[in-house]
Design an enzyme around this catalytic site. Structure first.
Site, short mmCIF file in Angstrom:
data_model
loop_
_atom_site.label_atom_id
_atom_site.label_comp_id
_atom_site.label_asym_id
_atom_site.label_seq_id
_atom_site.Cartn_x
_atom_site.Cartn_y
_atom_site.Cartn_z
N LYS A 1 0.84 -1.20 0.00
CA LYS A 1 0.00 0.00 0.00
C LYS A 1 0.88 1.26 0.00
O LYS A 1 0.71 2.15 -0.82
CB LYS A 1 -0.92 0.02 1.22
CG LYS A 1 -1.75 -1.23 1.43
CD LYS A 1 -2.76 -1.42 0.34
CE LYS A 1 -3.75 -2.54 0.67
NZ LYS A 1 -3.14 -3.87 0.81
N LYS B 1 -8.26 0.82 3.96
CA LYS B 1 -7.48 -0.38 3.69
C LYS B 1 -6.47 -0.62 4.80
O LYS B 1 -5.68 0.27 5.13
CB LYS B 1 -6.70 -0.23 2.37
CG LYS B 1 -7.55 -0.01 1.14
CD LYS B 1 -6.66 0.13 -0.09
CE LYS B 1 -7.45 0.32 -1.37
NZ LYS B 1 -6.55 0.46 -2.54
N ARG C 1 -5.45 -5.26 -13.23
CA ARG C 1 -4.19 -5.79 -12.73
C ARG C 1 -3.22 -5.83 -13.92
O ARG C 1 -3.47 -6.51 -14.92
CB ARG C 1 -4.39 -7.19 -12.15
CG ARG C 1 -3.10 -8.01 -11.95
CD ARG C 1 -2.05 -7.37 -11.08
NE ARG C 1 -2.53 -7.02 -9.75
CZ ARG C 1 -2.48 -7.86 -8.72
NH1 ARG C 1 -2.00 -9.09 -8.87
NH2 ARG C 1 -2.90 -7.47 -7.53
N ARG D 1 -10.55 -6.72 -13.72
CA ARG D 1 -11.28 -7.48 -12.71
C ARG D 1 -12.53 -6.70 -12.34
O ARG D 1 -12.44 -5.63 -11.77
CB ARG D 1 -10.40 -7.74 -11.48
CG ARG D 1 -9.13 -8.50 -11.82
CD ARG D 1 -8.18 -8.56 -10.63
NE ARG D 1 -7.74 -7.22 -10.23
CZ ARG D 1 -6.93 -6.98 -9.20
NH1 ARG D 1 -6.49 -7.99 -8.45
NH2 ARG D 1 -6.57 -5.75 -8.90
N ARG E 1 -15.43 -4.45 -4.19
CA ARG E 1 -14.09 -5.02 -4.29
C ARG E 1 -14.03 -5.93 -5.52
O ARG E 1 -14.93 -6.76 -5.72
CB ARG E 1 -13.75 -5.81 -3.04
CG ARG E 1 -13.67 -4.98 -1.77
CD ARG E 1 -13.50 -5.85 -0.54
NE ARG E 1 -14.61 -6.79 -0.39
CZ ARG E 1 -14.62 -7.79 0.49
NH1 ARG E 1 -13.58 -7.97 1.30
NH2 ARG E 1 -15.65 -8.58 0.57
N ASP F 1 -2.24 -2.26 -9.52
CA ASP F 1 -3.69 -2.16 -9.65
C ASP F 1 -4.06 -0.73 -10.02
O ASP F 1 -3.59 0.22 -9.38
CB ASP F 1 -4.38 -2.56 -8.35
CG ASP F 1 -4.09 -4.01 -7.96
OD1 ASP F 1 -3.79 -4.81 -8.87
OD2 ASP F 1 -4.16 -4.32 -6.76
N GLU G 1 -2.41 0.26 -6.00
CA GLU G 1 -1.44 -0.50 -5.22
C GLU G 1 -0.32 -0.98 -6.12
O GLU G 1 -0.49 -1.10 -7.35
CB GLU G 1 -2.09 -1.71 -4.53
CG GLU G 1 -3.14 -1.37 -3.49
CD GLU G 1 -3.73 -2.61 -2.84
OE1 GLU G 1 -3.15 -3.71 -2.98
OE2 GLU G 1 -4.79 -2.48 -2.20
N ASN H 1 1.92 -4.33 -6.05
CA ASN H 1 2.06 -5.63 -5.40
C ASN H 1 3.39 -6.25 -5.78
O ASN H 1 3.67 -6.48 -6.96
CB ASN H 1 0.90 -6.54 -5.83
CG ASN H 1 -0.44 -5.97 -5.43
OD1 ASN H 1 -0.88 -6.12 -4.31
ND2 ASN H 1 -1.10 -5.28 -6.36
#
Length: 307
Positions: free
Chosen positions: A120, A155, A205, A219, A227, A267, A275, A277
């Site tokens: 994050k 979050k 993503r 997504r 979400r 993302d 984000e 990742n």
């Protein structure tokens, strides 16, 4: 080449969905030796890095040989693909992998970067590409932000796969009590971001390999949900990158390369970075299936060109 994958126990991996399985199979197709172990199998005897590792034939999934004590210096590449949480055991594993890195082994992603890039907080250095964002443990600060933005998403900084993510209105009754709860009475910071209604159209993503966007999926949240994570029912669909999304990737690339973040999943919602990742990004299987693209093979090809 000889490649070692440090990951969760093999029995927990679903080869039809897991990106680690896809990468292991691609390495095998490239003619490389593939080995596997868990973080608890890592050893440092003085400055000699070792592991109790399993030789594996990952395709078809999976044939496993007898565990052997292996010197990590004997591997060309070590993948750290253990899923979060990034807890004490995870952090100690990155320190042990640094012993192998000092011995000349390429570790992906670089252990020091895995420690420093919270998934994050790491995005904050690129805040110009993000929706309005606040990280704080003070309830008063979070209240002001929520009232200013009108609707926010909260979050937990150590969360993953959409777990613990909450959408809330800035005027919601009981908001202060909720903020006290999620900050554990102001003892932990959380991330608050302006809610982006465009999430109903999906959350992309994007998988970056050595800084370059090699694959992406969209997504889309399920009915009644905001979400979009696949783990909570989001539906993957084919997509193409927009000009802005490519600009975001280009903005990130120099830092990712400099810090040894070879395989990363970002993302993006409505053109806004959400984000970064870095621990065990997913999405390879979905890109391969929906985009008809051999992403795992392309990733291993890129890697072999660097080693």
């Amino acid at each position: 080449m000889r490649q070692l994958f440090v990951l969760d126990p093999l029995g927990q991996i679903n080869p039809a969905k897991d990106s680690s399985a896809a990468l292991m199979q691609a390495a095998h197709r490239a003619g490389d030796e593939v080995w596997a172990c868990t973080p608890s199998d890592l050893i440092a005897r003085g400055d000699e890095p070792l592991a109790i590792a399993l030789p594996v034939t990952p395709e078809p999934w999976i044939t496993v040989g007898v565990a052997e004590r292996q010197t990590l210096a004997g591997f060309d590449v070590i993948w750290m693909r253990k899923d979060p949480p990034v807890d004490e055991a995870y952090l100690y594993a990155t320190h042990l992998l640094e012993v192998a890195e000092r011995a000349g082994v390429r570790v992906l992603n670089r252990p020091s970067a895995l420690r420093s890039w919270n998934e994050k907080l790491g995005a904050l250095r690129f805040s110009r590409w993000m929706a309005p964002t606040l990280v704080a443990g003070r309830v008063s600060e979070l209240l002001l932000f929520a009232q200013d933005q009108q609707e926010i998403v909260l979050k937990p900084l150590g969360g993953r796969a959409g777990l613990g993510v909450i959408r809330v209105n800035g005027q919601a009754p009981g908001l202060q009590a909720l903020l006290e709860l999620v900050t554990e009475q102001e003892s932990l910071p959380v991330m608050a971001q302006a809610f982006l209604s465009s999430v109903s159209e999906g959350d992309k993503r994007i998988l970056l390999v050595d800084g370059d966007p090699l694959g992406a999926i969209n997504r889309r949240p399920s009915a009644g949900e905001f979400r979009s994570n696949l783990a909570v029912g989001g539906q993957a669909e084919a997509t193409e990158l927009t000009k802005r999304e490519r600009q975001i990737c280009a903005a990130l690339a120099p830092a990712l390369r400099a810090e040894g973040l070879f395989f990363v999943g970002i993302d993006v919602i409505g053109g806004m970075l959400s984000e970064i990742n870095v621990t065990s990004p997913t999405g390879v299987r979905e890109v391969e299936r929906l985009m008809n693209q051999p992403l795992a093979d392309q990733t291993i090809e890129r890697l072999r060109a660097l080693v």
